[in-house]
Design a protein around this motif. Structure first.
Motif, mmCIF file in Angstrom:
data_model
loop_
_atom_site.group_PDB
_atom_site.id
_atom_site.type_symbol
_atom_site.label_atom_id
_atom_site.label_comp_id
_atom_site.label_asym_id
_atom_site.label_seq_id
_atom_site.Cartn_x
_atom_site.Cartn_y
_atom_site.Cartn_z
ATOM 1 N N UNK A 50 0.833 -1.197 0.000
ATOM 2 C CA UNK A 50 0.000 0.000 0.000
ATOM 3 C C UNK A 50 0.867 1.246 0.000
ATOM 4 N N UNK A 51 0.346 2.247 -0.655
ATOM 5 C CA UNK A 51 0.916 3.575 -0.565
ATOM 6 C C UNK A 51 -0.253 4.487 -0.196
ATOM 7 N N UNK A 52 -0.910 4.112 0.886
ATOM 8 C CA UNK A 52 -2.157 4.741 1.279
ATOM 9 C C UNK A 52 -3.313 3.881 0.791
ATOM 10 N N UNK A 53 -4.529 4.198 1.171
ATOM 11 C CA UNK A 53 -5.668 3.345 0.816
ATOM 12 C C UNK A 53 -6.063 3.391 -0.662
ATOM 13 N N UNK A 54 -5.549 4.366 -1.402
ATOM 14 C CA UNK A 54 -5.960 4.542 -2.798
ATOM 15 C C UNK A 54 -4.838 4.318 -3.802
ATOM 16 N N UNK A 55 -3.681 3.886 -3.338
ATOM 17 C CA UNK A 55 -2.538 3.685 -4.226
ATOM 18 C C UNK A 55 -1.807 2.395 -3.876
ATOM 19 N N UNK A 56 -1.160 1.815 -4.875
ATOM 20 C CA UNK A 56 -0.269 0.662 -4.702
ATOM 21 C C UNK A 56 1.106 1.046 -5.208
ATOM 22 N N UNK A 57 2.125 0.579 -4.521
ATOM 23 C CA UNK A 57 3.499 0.819 -4.939
ATOM 24 C C UNK A 57 4.186 -0.523 -5.169
ATOM 25 N N UNK A 58 4.961 -0.579 -6.238
ATOM 26 C CA UNK A 58 5.724 -1.767 -6.593
ATOM 27 C C UNK A 58 7.199 -1.411 -6.553
ATOM 28 N N UNK A 59 7.983 -2.216 -5.851
ATOM 29 C CA UNK A 59 9.427 -2.016 -5.770
ATOM 30 C C UNK A 59 10.133 -3.163 -6.459
ATOM 31 N N UNK A 60 11.086 -2.812 -7.315
ATOM 32 C CA UNK A 60 11.923 -3.806 -7.986
ATOM 33 C C UNK A 60 13.362 -3.402 -7.711
ATOM 34 N N UNK A 61 14.102 -4.273 -7.033
ATOM 35 C CA UNK A 61 15.492 -3.987 -6.684
ATOM 36 C C UNK A 61 16.378 -4.995 -7.406
ATOM 37 N N UNK A 120 -5.005 2.364 -6.938
ATOM 38 C CA UNK A 120 -5.586 1.048 -6.605
ATOM 39 C C UNK A 120 -6.880 0.869 -7.376
ATOM 40 N N UNK A 121 -7.063 -0.279 -8.009
ATOM 41 C CA UNK A 121 -8.338 -0.529 -8.705
ATOM 42 C C UNK A 121 -9.534 -0.497 -7.752
ATOM 43 N N UNK A 122 -9.344 -0.987 -6.534
ATOM 44 C CA UNK A 122 -10.368 -0.945 -5.482
ATOM 45 C C UNK A 122 -9.657 -0.455 -4.220
ATOM 46 N N UNK A 123 -10.160 0.587 -3.556
ATOM 47 C CA UNK A 123 -9.487 1.089 -2.355
ATOM 48 C C UNK A 123 -9.296 0.000 -1.298
ATOM 49 N N UNK A 133 -15.415 -2.913 -0.207
ATOM 50 C CA UNK A 133 -16.163 -4.102 -0.565
ATOM 51 C C UNK A 133 -15.620 -4.670 -1.883
ATOM 52 N N UNK A 134 -15.286 -5.940 -1.884
ATOM 53 C CA UNK A 134 -14.769 -6.588 -3.085
ATOM 54 C C UNK A 134 -13.259 -6.593 -3.179
ATOM 55 N N UNK A 135 -12.590 -5.870 -2.336
ATOM 56 C CA UNK A 135 -11.126 -5.806 -2.334
ATOM 57 C C UNK A 135 -10.604 -7.054 -1.626
ATOM 58 N N UNK A 136 -9.565 -7.686 -2.165
ATOM 59 C CA UNK A 136 -9.100 -8.971 -1.627
ATOM 60 C C UNK A 136 -7.690 -8.945 -1.044
ATOM 61 N N UNK A 137 -7.030 -7.802 -1.045
ATOM 62 C CA UNK A 137 -5.650 -7.720 -0.559
ATOM 63 C C UNK A 137 -5.467 -6.387 0.170
ATOM 64 N N UNK A 138 -5.923 -6.325 1.404
ATOM 65 C CA UNK A 138 -5.954 -5.075 2.169
ATOM 66 C C UNK A 138 -4.598 -4.382 2.194
ATOM 67 N N UNK A 139 -3.512 -5.148 2.329
ATOM 68 C CA UNK A 139 -2.178 -4.553 2.441
ATOM 69 C C UNK A 139 -1.488 -4.353 1.096
ATOM 70 N N UNK A 140 -2.067 -4.851 0.034
ATOM 71 C CA UNK A 140 -1.453 -4.705 -1.284
ATOM 72 C C UNK A 140 -0.204 -5.540 -1.450
ATOM 73 N N UNK A 141 -0.001 -6.515 -0.582
ATOM 74 C CA UNK A 141 1.247 -7.278 -0.554
ATOM 75 C C UNK A 141 1.292 -8.441 -1.540
#
Length: 105
Positions: free
Chosen positions: A16-27, A77-80, A84-92
């Motif tokens: 998560x990058x807040x409830x309305x965003x997802x962040x992806x890290x590639x190292x 995030x496609x769903x905050x 309702x309907x969101x399946x990955x609360x932490x975005x992990x």
């Protein structure tokens, strides 16, 4: 030459990058490959939108962070988180499509 992202990186993760965003890290494992991927523009809005089946306008930013040999991508995030309907609360668990990414350099 053909590469799999999982072969040239040490970390691929999402969060998560807040409830309305997802962040992806590639190292990346080494600076040489990081620089080659960066110079070739492998990570770009079109690639990420295609990989995640989202409009390019939902990509907030793609940042190359040289000291960590890392690329950070943030999307809407496609769903905050927690909605309702969101399946990955932490975005992990949203990084899986990145783990299947293959590219040529």
């Amino acid at each position: 030459m053909h590469y799999k992202l999982t072969d040239v990186t040490s970390v691929i993760r999402s969060k998560n990058s807040g409830p309305y965003e997802l962040t992806f890290d590639v190292i990346f494992k080494d600076y040489e490959m990081y620089e080659r991927v960066k110079a070739a523009g492998v990570f770009n809005n079109a690639m990420f939108a295609s990989l995640y089946h989202i409009p390019e306008t939902d990509i907030i930013g793609i940042v190359h962070f040289d000291p960590a040999k890392a690329i950070k991508t943030t999307i809407v995030r496609p769903i905050p988180s927690g909605a309702l309907g969101e399946t990955d609360v932490y975005g992990a668990q949203q990084h899986v499509p990145l783990m299947k990414l293959e590219f040529d350099l």
